[in-house]
Motif scaffolding. Sequence first.
Motif, PDB file in Angstrom:
ATOM      1  N   THR A 106       0.836  -1.193   0.000  1.00  0.00           N
ATOM      2  CA  THR A 106       0.000   0.000   0.000  1.00  0.00           C
ATOM      3  C   THR A 106       0.876   1.251   0.000  1.00  0.00           C
ATOM      4  N   GLU A 107       0.256   2.395  -0.204  1.00  0.00           N
ATOM      5  CA  GLU A 107       0.974   3.671  -0.175  1.00  0.00           C
ATOM      6  C   GLU A 107       1.592   3.901   1.199  1.00  0.00           C
ATOM      7  N   LEU A 108       0.869   3.512   2.230  1.00  0.00           N
ATOM      8  CA  LEU A 108       1.378   3.677   3.586  1.00  0.00           C
ATOM      9  C   LEU A 108       2.658   2.870   3.787  1.00  0.00           C
ATOM     10  N   ASP A 109       2.674   1.663   3.253  1.00  0.00           N
ATOM     11  CA  ASP A 109       3.883   0.834   3.354  1.00  0.00           C
ATOM     12  C   ASP A 109       5.058   1.501   2.644  1.00  0.00           C
ATOM     13  N   LEU A 110       4.810   2.031   1.450  1.00  0.00           N
ATOM     14  CA  LEU A 110       5.870   2.689   0.680  1.00  0.00           C
ATOM     15  C   LEU A 110       6.379   3.948   1.392  1.00  0.00           C
ATOM     16  N   LEU A 111       5.462   4.741   1.921  1.00  0.00           N
ATOM     17  CA  LEU A 111       5.861   5.957   2.634  1.00  0.00           C
ATOM     18  C   LEU A 111       6.648   5.625   3.905  1.00  0.00           C
ATOM     19  N   THR A 112       6.253   4.581   4.576  1.00  0.00           N
ATOM     20  CA  THR A 112       6.983   4.157   5.774  1.00  0.00           C
ATOM     21  C   THR A 112       8.396   3.717   5.410  1.00  0.00           C
ATOM     22  N   GLU A 113       8.512   2.987   4.315  1.00  0.00           N
ATOM     23  CA  GLU A 113       9.829   2.528   3.868  1.00  0.00           C
ATOM     24  C   GLU A 113      10.711   3.721   3.470  1.00  0.00           C
ATOM     25  N   ILE A 114      10.138   4.699   2.775  1.00  0.00           N
ATOM     26  CA  ILE A 114      10.902   5.888   2.389  1.00  0.00           C
ATOM     27  C   ILE A 114      11.349   6.650   3.634  1.00  0.00           C
ATOM     28  N   ARG A 115      10.459   6.801   4.607  1.00  0.00           N
ATOM     29  CA  ARG A 115      10.817   7.491   5.843  1.00  0.00           C
ATOM     30  C   ARG A 115      11.977   6.805   6.548  1.00  0.00           C
ATOM     31  N   ASP A 116      11.902   5.488   6.635  1.00  0.00           N
ATOM     32  CA  ASP A 116      12.971   4.726   7.296  1.00  0.00           C
ATOM     33  C   ASP A 116      14.297   4.886   6.558  1.00  0.00           C
ATOM     34  N   LEU A 117      14.252   4.872   5.225  1.00  0.00           N
ATOM     35  CA  LEU A 117      15.480   5.053   4.440  1.00  0.00           C
ATOM     36  C   LEU A 117      16.062   6.455   4.637  1.00  0.00           C
ATOM     37  N   LEU A 118      15.215   7.473   4.670  1.00  0.00           N
ATOM     38  CA  LEU A 118      15.683   8.840   4.899  1.00  0.00           C
ATOM     39  C   LEU A 118      16.305   8.994   6.288  1.00  0.00           C
TER      40      LEU A 118
END
Length: 124
Positions: A106-118
């Motif tokens: 989901t979009e939430l999963d992708l945004l969470t992954e991007i946040r963690d990478l940042l």
Amino acid sequence: MRGNVMDLAVAVVVGAAFTAVVNAIVENIFDPLIGILFNAESLNKAFIVEAAGAQFKFGAVIAAVITFLIVAAVVYFVFVFPMNKLREKAEARRNAGVVDEDAPVTELDLLTEIRDLLQKEQQK
């Protein structure tokens, strides 16, 4: 396919036997009790209205409705309600803390992954 046919056959046989038991209970216990209230042998012989040479047996209809309600109540409380509770418990146990890996991202999963990478990049 054979298992489903066997399940259906067992259900029909048990249903027929169950109907006989319920009919016996209604005819031998409830009909006489209600018949006592209306000075009749049984409910089938109560509430008979004669008009134009025809007999309308309202008591027999009431007996059929009582039989149906008893069957419906027993089927619900003996079979349906417990099976639903068992299914809910089984699903709760199966889904407790388990993430479905086949679920779409989901979009939430992708945004969470991007946040963690940042966050990892900023810590370096």
